[in-house]
Design an enzyme around this catalytic site. Structure first.
Site, mmCIF file in Angstrom:
data_model
loop_
_atom_site.group_PDB
_atom_site.id
_atom_site.type_symbol
_atom_site.label_atom_id
_atom_site.label_comp_id
_atom_site.label_asym_id
_atom_site.label_seq_id
_atom_site.Cartn_x
_atom_site.Cartn_y
_atom_site.Cartn_z
ATOM 1 N N CYS A 8 -22.279 -23.751 -8.323
ATOM 2 C CA CYS A 8 -21.512 -24.812 -7.648
ATOM 3 C C CYS A 8 -20.900 -25.703 -8.728
ATOM 4 O O CYS A 8 -20.696 -25.249 -9.851
ATOM 5 C CB CYS A 8 -22.389 -25.594 -6.667
ATOM 6 N N ASN A 11 -24.572 -28.245 -10.085
ATOM 7 C CA ASN A 11 -25.881 -27.583 -10.171
ATOM 8 C C ASN A 11 -27.034 -28.537 -9.855
ATOM 9 O O ASN A 11 -28.133 -28.409 -10.403
ATOM 10 C CB ASN A 11 -26.091 -26.919 -11.551
ATOM 11 N N CYS A 13 -27.038 -29.886 -6.283
ATOM 12 C CA CYS A 13 -27.143 -29.891 -4.811
ATOM 13 C C CYS A 13 -27.115 -28.471 -4.249
ATOM 14 O O CYS A 13 -28.143 -27.897 -3.922
ATOM 15 C CB CYS A 13 -26.034 -30.728 -4.175
ATOM 16 N N ARG A 14 -25.908 -27.909 -4.133
ATOM 17 C CA ARG A 14 -25.778 -26.649 -3.396
ATOM 18 C C ARG A 14 -26.412 -25.453 -4.084
ATOM 19 O O ARG A 14 -27.139 -24.678 -3.449
ATOM 20 C CB ARG A 14 -24.292 -26.363 -3.126
ATOM 21 N N SER A 15 -26.117 -25.262 -5.384
ATOM 22 C CA SER A 15 -26.625 -24.029 -6.007
ATOM 23 C C SER A 15 -28.140 -24.026 -6.231
ATOM 24 O O SER A 15 -28.760 -22.972 -6.075
ATOM 25 C CB SER A 15 -25.849 -23.678 -7.288
ATOM 26 N N ASP A 123 -19.494 -29.558 -0.203
ATOM 27 C CA ASP A 123 -20.274 -30.379 -1.128
ATOM 28 C C ASP A 123 -20.946 -31.521 -0.358
ATOM 29 O O ASP A 123 -20.260 -32.355 0.221
ATOM 30 C CB ASP A 123 -19.313 -30.952 -2.180
HETATM 31 P P1 4NP Z 1 -23.141 -29.730 -6.284
HETATM 32 O O1 4NP Z 1 -22.803 -31.235 -5.878
HETATM 33 O O2 4NP Z 1 -21.900 -29.152 -6.887
HETATM 34 O O3 4NP Z 1 -23.494 -29.103 -4.991
HETATM 35 O O4 4NP Z 1 -24.298 -29.782 -7.259
HETATM 36 C C1 4NP Z 1 -22.260 -32.164 -6.769
HETATM 37 C C2 4NP Z 1 -23.088 -32.849 -7.614
HETATM 38 C C3 4NP Z 1 -22.558 -33.794 -8.484
HETATM 39 C C4 4NP Z 1 -21.204 -34.023 -8.509
HETATM 40 C C5 4NP Z 1 -20.378 -33.321 -7.660
HETATM 41 C C6 4NP Z 1 -20.897 -32.373 -6.799
HETATM 42 N N1 4NP Z 1 -20.657 -34.995 -9.379
HETATM 43 O O5 4NP Z 1 -19.446 -35.230 -9.339
HETATM 44 O O6 4NP Z 1 -21.416 -35.590 -10.150
#
Ligand code: 4NP
Length: 152
Positions: A8, A11, A13-15, A123
């Site tokens: 994702c 790294n 949340c989703r992944s 997200d």
């Molecule tokens: P992820 O979510 O891609 O599912 O891990 C996010 C986590 C952090 C950020 C964006 C998306 N960020 O902009 O910090």
């Protein structure tokens, strides 16, 4: 042993949730599988998953608290059999850096679920706990479908 990598943006949340759901699904099916996750961005390298992701996975009996963020690297395209991007943006970014002689397959995660092809795992980072529950539902359905594919 087959190996899969979930990617994702951050790294956190989703992944990591996909990694946890995949480990649980493989274990339940007694399928030996190497599972990892990474982000296309480096914002959260070395950090544990978002507390909301940890809580959501824990509510489903899966401990992802010890995972740590890392960025996707070129070696991933040779070290894993299958790389799954959680959304189209991350898929596009991975395609851009994918070496011509990569041995991994690269695709969108929800393409593994009939009827969900082409859809992103949204997200949940800027949303509430409901968004994390929805993420969990999607990544666990995908993990179950991956088990079926790998066993078939
Ligand atoms: P992820 O979510 O891609 O599912 O891990 C996010 C986590 C952090 C950020 C964006 C998306 N960020 O902009 O910090």
């Amino acid at each position: 042993m087959a190996s899969v990598l979930f990617v994702c943006l951050g790294n956190i949340c989703r992944s990591p949730m996909a990694e946890g759901a995949m480990r649980a699904a493989a274990e339940a099916a007694r399928l030996e599988l190497t599972v990892d996750s990474a982000g296309t961005a480096a914002y959260h390298v070395g950090e544990p998953p978002d507390p909301r992701a940890v809580a959501c996975a824990a509510a489903h009996g899966v401990d992802i608290s010890r995972l740590r963020g890392r960025q996707a690297i070129l070696d991933d395209f040779y070290d894993f059999d299958h790389i799954f991007a959680l959304d189209g943006q991350n898929l596009a970014n991975l395609r851009r850096i994918m070496p011509d002689d990569a041995t991994a397959t690269l695709g969108l995660l929800l393409d593994v679920i009939p009827g969900q092809e082409g859809k992103p795992v949204p997200d949940p980072y800027y949303d509430g706990e409901d968004a994390f529950d929805y993420t969990w539902r999607l990544v666990s359905a995908a993990a179950d479908a991956i088990v079926v594919k790998l066993q078939g």
